[in-house]
Design an enzyme around this catalytic site. Structure first.
Site, mmCIF file in Angstrom:
data_model
loop_
_atom_site.group_PDB
_atom_site.id
_atom_site.type_symbol
_atom_site.label_atom_id
_atom_site.label_comp_id
_atom_site.label_asym_id
_atom_site.label_seq_id
_atom_site.Cartn_x
_atom_site.Cartn_y
_atom_site.Cartn_z
ATOM 1 N N PRO A 206 0.805 -1.221 0.000
ATOM 2 C CA PRO A 206 0.000 0.000 0.000
ATOM 3 C C PRO A 206 0.839 1.272 0.000
ATOM 4 C CG PRO A 206 -0.871 -1.593 1.576
ATOM 5 C CD PRO A 206 0.451 -2.126 1.107
ATOM 6 N N PHE A 207 0.258 2.343 -0.501
ATOM 7 C CA PHE A 207 0.864 3.676 -0.543
ATOM 8 C C PHE A 207 2.139 3.718 -1.382
ATOM 9 C CE2 PHE A 207 -1.418 3.433 3.561
ATOM 10 C CZ PHE A 207 -2.374 4.414 3.335
ATOM 11 N N ARG A 208 2.234 2.820 -2.382
ATOM 12 C CA ARG A 208 3.400 2.739 -3.261
ATOM 13 C C ARG A 208 4.692 2.384 -2.519
ATOM 14 N NH1 ARG A 208 0.042 2.821 -7.593
ATOM 15 N NH2 ARG A 208 -0.690 4.884 -8.191
ATOM 16 N N LEU A 209 4.567 1.871 -1.309
ATOM 17 C CA LEU A 209 5.748 1.489 -0.518
ATOM 18 C C LEU A 209 6.058 0.021 -0.787
ATOM 19 C CD1 LEU A 209 4.900 3.360 2.801
ATOM 20 C CD2 LEU A 209 6.299 4.127 0.870
ATOM 21 N N HIS A 210 6.341 -0.277 -2.049
ATOM 22 C CA HIS A 210 6.499 -1.649 -2.490
ATOM 23 C C HIS A 210 7.758 -2.297 -1.915
ATOM 24 C CE1 HIS A 210 3.362 -0.356 -5.095
ATOM 25 N NE2 HIS A 210 4.149 0.413 -5.835
#
Length: 229
Positions: A206-210
């Protein structure tokens, strides 16, 4: 899922906008916490992910983007199918006189990308390329459908095609040539093995915190590192 309105030049009906804060919060609330990806063995992890893709992808879980470069250094990319893999590398087959075949002859290096949309996962592979053995190419060619074998003879892959009828005519000609007998492997049709120097596993968070885990070859072993998303 609700999205914020995209800022675009009139293509918002084609390009989904970024998820809202509420969308991401919903993902976090619904999802189970995931342990970090294991750093033990890249091939075992790849096999695990490929098995999961085989169960979840609508078709062709073994599809991968293959990137090469031409004589001017301009990148060239296309989709191909993974046909085998082991600790020596990742194998695909093609016409060796095609654009990709000529580019690999001049510069035997390539990058691969698997993207499994249903799983929100990617695997990126970069490495040196070598031809498979004659025995390997013959064995795989023998497993192809007869019409696909004839197509390998008929298609002058990557060459200009004046009209569809020209291809269909060549298919008919080679069909008559081989009749009901065995179709041999064309001399210009074989396989390549990408010997990985780096393998990166990417997992959506989530939140582009890959999550990004990289295996880099170090002699006969691998060293691992984690990258910022």
């Amino acid at each position: 899922m609700r999205y914020q309105k995209a800022m675009s030049s009139g293509h918002e009906d084609l390009i989904p906008p970024s998820p809202t804060e509420d969308d991401y919060v919903g993902q976090v609330t619904e999802a189970k916490p995931l342990p970090l990806l294991p750093e033990a063995d890249p091939f075992e992890l790849f096999e695990t992910w490929l098995k999961a893709a085989d169960e979840s992808e609508a078709n062709d879980p073994n599809a991968m983007a293959l990137a090469t470069v031409d004589a001017d250094g301009l990148p060239d990319v296309r989709m191909v199918l993974l046909k085998d893999f082991d600790r020596d590398g990742f194998v695909f087959y093609t016409n060796t006189l095609s654009a990709k075949g000529q580019e690999l002859a001049a510069n035997p290096k390539a990058a691969l990308l698997f993207h499994w949309k249903s799983l929100r996962r990617q695997v990126r592979i970069r490495g040196d390329v070598e031809p498979v053995t004659v025995a390997e190419a013959d064995a795989y060619f023998a497993t192809r459908a007869r019409h696909s074998q004839i197509g390998a003879w008929a298609s002058e892959q990557s060459q200009p095609l004046p009209e569809r009828l020209a291809l269909e005519k060549r298919v008919a000609e080679f069909g008559l040539k081989f009749g009901l007998g065995k179709v041999p492997r064309p001399p210009h049709w074989s396989g390549y093995r990408v010997n990985p120097q780096t393998i990166e596993f990417w997992r959506d968070r989530p939140f582009r915190l890959h999550e990004r885990l990289v295996f880099q070859r170090a002699g006969t072993n691998w060293k691992t590192s984690r990258l910022f998303p």
